[in-house]
Design an enzyme around this catalytic site. Structure first.
Site, PDB file in Angstrom:
ATOM      1  N   SER A 199      21.174   7.065  -2.251  1.00  0.00           N
ATOM      2  CA  SER A 199      22.043   8.214  -2.043  1.00  0.00           C
ATOM      3  C   SER A 199      23.428   7.714  -1.659  1.00  0.00           C
ATOM      4  CB  SER A 199      21.439   9.090  -0.947  1.00  0.00           C
ATOM      5  OG  SER A 199      22.393   9.989  -0.461  1.00  0.00           O
ATOM      6  N   ASN A 237      29.065  16.219 -13.730  1.00  0.00           N
ATOM      7  CA  ASN A 237      28.173  16.694 -12.682  1.00  0.00           C
ATOM      8  C   ASN A 237      28.956  17.023 -11.411  1.00  0.00           C
ATOM      9  OD1 ASN A 237      25.417  16.844 -11.243  1.00  0.00           O
ATOM     10  ND2 ASN A 237      26.523  15.353 -10.003  1.00  0.00           N
ATOM     11  N   GLU A 238      28.818  18.228 -10.932  1.00  0.00           N
ATOM     12  CA  GLU A 238      29.327  18.641  -9.613  1.00  0.00           C
ATOM     13  C   GLU A 238      30.790  18.260  -9.377  1.00  0.00           C
ATOM     14  OE1 GLU A 238      26.916  17.646  -6.294  1.00  0.00           O
ATOM     15  OE2 GLU A 238      25.166  18.698  -7.028  1.00  0.00           O
ATOM     16  N   GLU A 276      19.461  20.569 -10.336  1.00  0.00           N
ATOM     17  CA  GLU A 276      19.080  19.791  -9.142  1.00  0.00           C
ATOM     18  C   GLU A 276      18.684  20.750  -8.035  1.00  0.00           C
ATOM     19  OE1 GLU A 276      21.784  16.864  -7.407  1.00  0.00           O
ATOM     20  OE2 GLU A 276      22.432  16.283  -9.426  1.00  0.00           O
ATOM     21  N   TYR A 310      14.168  11.528  -2.093  1.00  0.00           N
ATOM     22  CA  TYR A 310      13.988  12.839  -2.736  1.00  0.00           C
ATOM     23  C   TYR A 310      12.883  12.831  -3.790  1.00  0.00           C
ATOM     24  CZ  TYR A 310      18.558  14.773  -1.137  1.00  0.00           C
ATOM     25  OH  TYR A 310      19.627  15.266  -0.413  1.00  0.00           O
TER      26      TYR A 310
HETATM   27  C1  BGP Z   1      24.064  15.974  -5.543  1.00  0.00           C
HETATM   28  C2  BGP Z   1      24.333  14.849  -6.481  1.00  0.00           C
HETATM   29  C3  BGP Z   1      23.273  13.804  -6.551  1.00  0.00           C
HETATM   30  C4  BGP Z   1      22.481  13.579  -5.279  1.00  0.00           C
HETATM   31  C5  BGP Z   1      22.194  14.867  -4.522  1.00  0.00           C
HETATM   32  C6  BGP Z   1      21.664  14.678  -3.128  1.00  0.00           C
HETATM   33  O1  BGP Z   1      25.273  16.388  -5.000  1.00  0.00           O
HETATM   34  O2  BGP Z   1      24.569  15.322  -7.785  1.00  0.00           O
HETATM   35  O3  BGP Z   1      23.840  12.661  -7.084  1.00  0.00           O
HETATM   36  O4  BGP Z   1      22.823  12.495  -4.582  1.00  0.00           O
HETATM   37  O5  BGP Z   1      23.307  15.698  -4.427  1.00  0.00           O
HETATM   38  O6  BGP Z   1      22.713  14.369  -2.277  1.00  0.00           O
HETATM   39  P1  BGP Z   1      22.626  13.240  -1.200  1.00  0.00           P
HETATM   40  O7  BGP Z   1      22.244  12.019  -1.949  1.00  0.00           O
HETATM   41  O8  BGP Z   1      23.958  13.156  -0.579  1.00  0.00           O
HETATM   42  O9  BGP Z   1      21.574  13.680  -0.245  1.00  0.00           O
END
Ligand code: BGP
Length: 468
Positions: free
Chosen positions: A429, A159-160, A374, A438
């Site tokens: 988070s 992921n990412e 996402e 979220y």
């Molecule tokens: C993405 C990730 C998630 C999630 C989301 C929101 O980058 O894959 O794991 O956390 O972002 O980001 P954040 O939690 O920093 O707001």
């Protein structure tokens, strides 16, 4: 508002193991790179998070009740191999069997990532993705999962890749918290691509049943204001953040025009990328073998040219206006006054999703089917009491507008087959803790009770428009 979903649309909610499961020490689980880091930081704990380890039946039932037909989960590497390698931990294996079977029994298709930011601590201490041994261990772990979890037909490797590399080595808000360590960031990007490609090649060579791909977050970069110098800054950032990874994934080569910009960034930061003999052949072989692409989208950046020293501040508290980012020789992030932002300074710009979908499908012919894996709004939801629906109208607006952008691109021929909202339920988070919510479902982190948000009801109404 969007009125109707396409037939057979994948309509899901996303989670990540470490952000929802809690139970970080249960049943033989090994530590990840986060456990001691978060403890030392002392801001918040990953336990019990949303206690998904125990409450998954409840969350899956809610997902079903509110019209979802899919869920994104990740397997925690250290539940299966506590040290990242060696003997598998049967209790961890059993947990994921129970989880997947529960999904299937409820008509919810699991889409499963093998790595979502939670590197095993032992391997992290040994260099994480910068150590090429990590790649071998990852391939062995992936092979084990493919053999074991026959319930899963939809896999994602990592992921990412950029968020991990960028947060670890540029922005400094993931362990080991380096700032503007450009050599490590670009090397991690390359090594993770290699790990992905090796796993895809293994999956196909061994003829495992099902589909496989990876997930990139795409963050379009727009010059602001539009000047030639700012355009060049935007091109550099785009190459470093997006194109390098997309080239590696879907072309199996880094195009000369991409490398010209990446090399400029490396040079200005005294950084190097090491590509070993044979690496590019591995990427090449995998490039046409991805069954689909998981695209995460949250926000674009607006940039202006910047030649000063690199510095950044991270808004991890939701206090609007506290973030800044200046990357030497690349660009600085600026505020575009016409674009609204969240409390965490994330730009809200649905057209960016449309732009990325059009660009990716036009540029990368190997990128066939796309899922939005996402997208969602981080928001300070207001609890309304036990059994009371939480009013999160801004989240509905956000999702609705992004969905409209997706459907527009689809109408124009981009093959987008599904949408996973981030996130299914509230969760923790990584760099922000528990106030950045979220979820479609509210989690009372004191009691672990779930409450319904208006966005969940709206999700259900839209689900009901499918196949009618
Ligand atoms: C993405 C990730 C998630 C999630 C989301 C929101 O980058 O894959 O794991 O956390 O972002 O980001 P954040 O939690 O920093 O707001």
């Amino acid at each position: 508002r969007v009125k109707k979903l396409p037939q057979n649309f994948v309509w899901g909610g996303a989670t990540a193991a470490y952000q929802v499961e809690g139970a970080t020490q249960a049943d033989g689980k090994g530590k990840t790179m986060w456990d001691d880091y978060l403890k030392a930081q002392g801001r918040f704990s990953p336990d019990p998070a949303s206690d998904f380890y125990h409450l998954y039946p409840e969350d899956i039932e809610l997902a079903k009740l509110y019209g979802l037909n899919a869920i994104r989960v990740s397997i925690s590497w250290t539940r299966i191999f506590p040290k990242g390698y060696g003997e598998p931990n049967q209790a961890g294996v059993d947990y994921y069997h129970r989880l997947f079977q529960c999904c299937l029994a409820n008509g919810i298709t699991p889409y499963v990532s093998l790595h979502h930011f939670d590197s095993p601590r032992t391997l992290f201490e040994d260099g994480d993705w910068l150590n090429r041994k990590n790649i071998d261990y990852f391939v062995a772990y992936a092979d084990f999962c493919f053999k074991e979890f026959k319930e899963v037909k939809n896999w994602f490797t990592i992921n990412e890749l950029i968020s991990l590399a960028f947060s670890q080595y540029i922005q400094g808000n993931f362990p080991p918290s380096h700032h503007f360590d450009v050599t490590s960031a670009i090397q991690a990007e390359h090594n993770e691509l290699l790990a992905h490609a090796r796993v895809v090649n293994l999956f196909k060579d061994k003829g495992y049943a099902g589909r496989i791909g990876l997930i990139h977050v795409l963050q379009p970069v727009y010059p602001y204001p539009q000047t030639p110098a700012n355009q060049h800054a935007a091109d550099c950032e785009n190459a470093f953040m997006n194109t390098f990874l997309l080239d590696g994934t879907f072309l199996g080569e880094y195009r000369p025009e991409t490398m010209a910009l990446v090399n400029e960034v490396l040079q200005k930061n005294d950084a190097r990328l090491k590509i070993e003999p044979g690496d590019m052949a591995i990427l090449k072989k995998a490039a046409s073998r991805n069954d689909y692409f998981g695209l995460n989208y949250y926000q674009p950046s607006f940039v202006a040219a910047y030649e000063g020293e690199s510095t950044n501040t991270f808004n991890g508290t939701g206090e609007k206006g506290t973030s800044s980012f200046k990357f030497k020789g690349v660009g600085q992030h600026v505020k575009n006054p016409e674009i609204p932002t969240t409390d965490w300074d994330w730009n809200i710009y649905p057209k960016g999703l449309y732009d990325e979908l059009k660009w990716v499908s036009a540029t990368y012919k190997n990128c066939k089917t796309i899922y939005i894996t996402e997208n969602g709004l981080g928001y300070k939801d207001t609890y309304a009491g036990v059994g009371q629906v939480i009013d999160d109208e801004p989240r509905i607006d956000y999702i609705d507008q992004h969905l409209a952008a997706l459907l527009q691109a689809r109408k124009e021929g981009v093959d987008v087959q599904g949408y996973f909202v981030w996130s299914l339920q509230d969760q923790f988070s990584w760099a922000n803790g528990y106030n950045k919510r979220y979820g479609l479902f509210y989690v009372n982190f004191e009691t672990q009770a779930r409450e319904i948000k208006k966005s969940a009801q709206w999700f259900k109404e839209l689900a009901d428009t499918m196949n009618t």
